[in-house]
Scaffold this active site. Structure first.
Site, PDB file in Angstrom:
ATOM      1  N   ASP A   1      44.793  49.255  53.830  1.00 18.27           N
ATOM      2  CA  ASP A   1      44.733  47.792  53.648  1.00 18.27           C
ATOM      3  C   ASP A   1      43.687  47.131  54.538  1.00 18.27           C
ATOM      4  OD1 ASP A   1      47.078  48.004  51.936  1.00 18.27           O
ATOM      5  OD2 ASP A   1      48.238  48.214  53.780  1.00 18.27           O
TER       6      ASP A   1
ATOM      7  N   LYS B   1      38.656  47.733  52.249  1.00 24.24           N
ATOM      8  CA  LYS B   1      37.590  48.625  51.776  1.00 24.24           C
ATOM      9  C   LYS B   1      36.986  48.149  50.461  1.00 24.24           C
ATOM     10  CE  LYS B   1      40.551  52.027  51.996  1.00 24.24           C
ATOM     11  NZ  LYS B   1      41.621  51.381  52.771  1.00 24.24           N
TER      12      LYS B   1
ATOM     13  N   GLY C   1      45.792  49.872  46.176  1.00 24.63           N
ATOM     14  CA  GLY C   1      45.059  48.808  45.515  1.00 24.63           C
ATOM     15  C   GLY C   1      43.892  48.322  46.336  1.00 24.63           C
ATOM     16  N   HIS C   2      42.734  48.171  45.706  1.00 19.19           N
ATOM     17  CA  HIS C   2      41.579  47.573  46.359  1.00 19.19           C
ATOM     18  C   HIS C   2      41.373  46.178  45.798  1.00 19.19           C
ATOM     19  CE1 HIS C   2      39.604  51.613  47.726  1.00 19.19           C
ATOM     20  NE2 HIS C   2      40.737  51.335  48.326  1.00 19.19           N
TER      21      HIS C   2
ATOM     22  N   GLN D   1      43.610  54.294  50.959  1.00 16.85           N
ATOM     23  CA  GLN D   1      44.498  54.325  52.124  1.00 16.85           C
ATOM     24  C   GLN D   1      43.676  54.289  53.427  1.00 16.85           C
ATOM     25  OE1 GLN D   1      45.352  57.082  49.750  1.00 16.85           O
ATOM     26  NE2 GLN D   1      47.048  56.087  48.790  1.00 16.85           N
TER      27      GLN D   1
END
Length: 423
Positions: A13, A16, A40-41, A224
């Site tokens: 988180d 990225k 999730g990005h 991650q």
């Protein structure tokens, strides 16, 4: 020819997705090398917030090819929904997105196994996102898994049935109450498989080799964070893949000596989702304020993140393991308004002060030792140059650089791609 890596240095988180999006214009290929749809990005630009789960963060740039590498695990159902969500943006997905035949498939029964396993652990649960990631990687290392390339085989459904039947026997073994309709889940799964077939499958290691020979620039995107790495993270409260730089080599088939820059992303503070030790975690109003101002909720799961002060012991460890060459500090704007900031510089580990990351960081063994900094009141979100930053923030940044011995090249002051200051 350039092969660079972009990695998270904390418990995920870190932001990225935003930085990949910012950097993509410099690269021909964006390649995701590990993880699954639990990661999730979030990208934000033109007033729109996008959440990507499996698709690399370069998908919104016209000239980039996006590769899902062999180290990734793909849930066809989630993947289909992700593609459907992008349809309104008029992207040529078929042309821009290609998938490694060696990437493993998440079956409906993997998700059920995940749920059964967590339920059986009671209070000792790991904090799984229940997306089937762990069981899929277990099948991969156990040499039982199904891969994207298997979809092209005539006996794919027979292979699927054999593995799903095995999973059902394992679910029964856990002897926990979980409700499911497998026939319904399988219908959805095979419909998604048909959609997946519309994309190009490649032998990605050969594709990457030829791209390097042709002088293409490649950015490898991790999911991650380093402290969730299955080998080097806070085991067992980790993910099921190698999130560190080594994972890019095995997750894409890239030789270690081809890698040049390693971009390390970290927050100006620290967050963690799920269970596991967290030495600098805050349980007071300061931590609650960080979570609120930083909007610290999972982009995929919606889970609230635990918040704490920056931990330089852990950050230095992640930098060393990954061979980071450039640092990028995210969410500096969230710290505006605090009278005092703290940074953990050492641990008191079993009565002795240490500056390295030990085997066990459970609270009974580790107490953080802090250095205090003066805070700042200024709103950073509209700033565009490093010179405009408050002196207190510059001192904070320069202290981190001195301790870690790696330069901070980017300071993010908001979620939008424009809110990015290059130093």
């Amino acid at each position: 020819m350039t092969v660079d890596l972009l990695l998270g240095l904390q418990w995920g988180d870190e932001g990225k997705g935003k930085i990949v999006d910012v950097l993509t214009s410099n690269y021909d290929i964006i390649a995701r090398f590990q993880g699954g749809p639990n990661a999730g990005h979030t990208l934000e630009f033109d007033g729109i917030k996008h959440v990507l789960r499996t698709i690399p963060s370069g998908i919104f740039h016209k000239n980039s090819v996006n590769i899902i590498g062999n180290g990734v695990v793909i849930d066809p159902v989630v993947f289909q929904k992700e593609i459907e969500g992008l349809e309104k943006f008029n992207l040529d997905i078929k042309k821009k997105l290609i998938i490694s035949r060696k990437a493993h498939l998440i079956l409906p029964t993997h998700r059920l196994l995940d749920a059964a396993s967590e339920a059986s652990k009671g209070k000792a649960k790991i904090g799984s996102t229940l997306k089937g990631i762990g069981p899929t990687y277990m099948d991969k290392t156990g040499r039982n898994g199904l891969r994207v390339g298997d979809i092209e085989l005539e006996d794919f459904k027979e292979r699927y049935r054999a593995l799903a039947d095995k999973h059902e026997a394992m679910i029964a073994f856990y002897d926990v109450a979980i409700q499911y309709n497998l026939a319904e889940l399988e219908k959805e799964f095979f419909e998604a498989i048909e959609e997946l077939k519309k994309l190009d499958f490649i032998d990605s290691e050969e594709y990457m080799h030829q791209a390097q020979k042709a002088g293409k620039s490649i950015l490898c995107e991790g999911a991650q964070g380093s402290l969730l790495d299955v080998d080097f993270g806070t085991y067992p409260f980790v993910t099921s893949s190698n999130t560190t730089a080594a994972g890019a080599c095995t997750g894409l088939g890239i030789a270690p000596n081809k890698i040049k820059e390693v971009y390390g992303i970290f927050k100006a503070y620290v967050t963690r989702v799920g269970s596991g030790p967290f030495p600098t975690e805050l349980f007071d109003e300061v931590g609650a304020t960080m979570a609120k101002v930083g909007n610290e909720f999972g982009s995929v799961t919606g889970r609230q993140r635990r918040c704490g002060w920056l931990d330089l012991v852990a950050l230095k460890y992640a930098v060393q393991v990954n061979g980071v060459t450039q640092l990028m500090m995210m969410k500096g704007d969230v710290l505006s308004g605090f009278e005092t900031l703290k940074v953990c510089t050492e641990y008191n580990y079993k009565g002795q002060n240490i500056s390295h990351f030990p085997y066990n960081i459970e609270p009974e063994n580790v107490t953080p030792i802090y250095k205090e900094f003066k805070g700042w009141k200024q709103d950073l979100t509209g700033l565009t140059t490093y010179d405009q930053l408050p002196i207190e923030l510059k001192e904070y940044i320069e202290f981190i650089e001195k301790e870690i011995e790696v330069p901070i090249k980017i300071v993010s002051v908001g979620p939008d791609r424009k809110q990015t200051i290059t130093k």
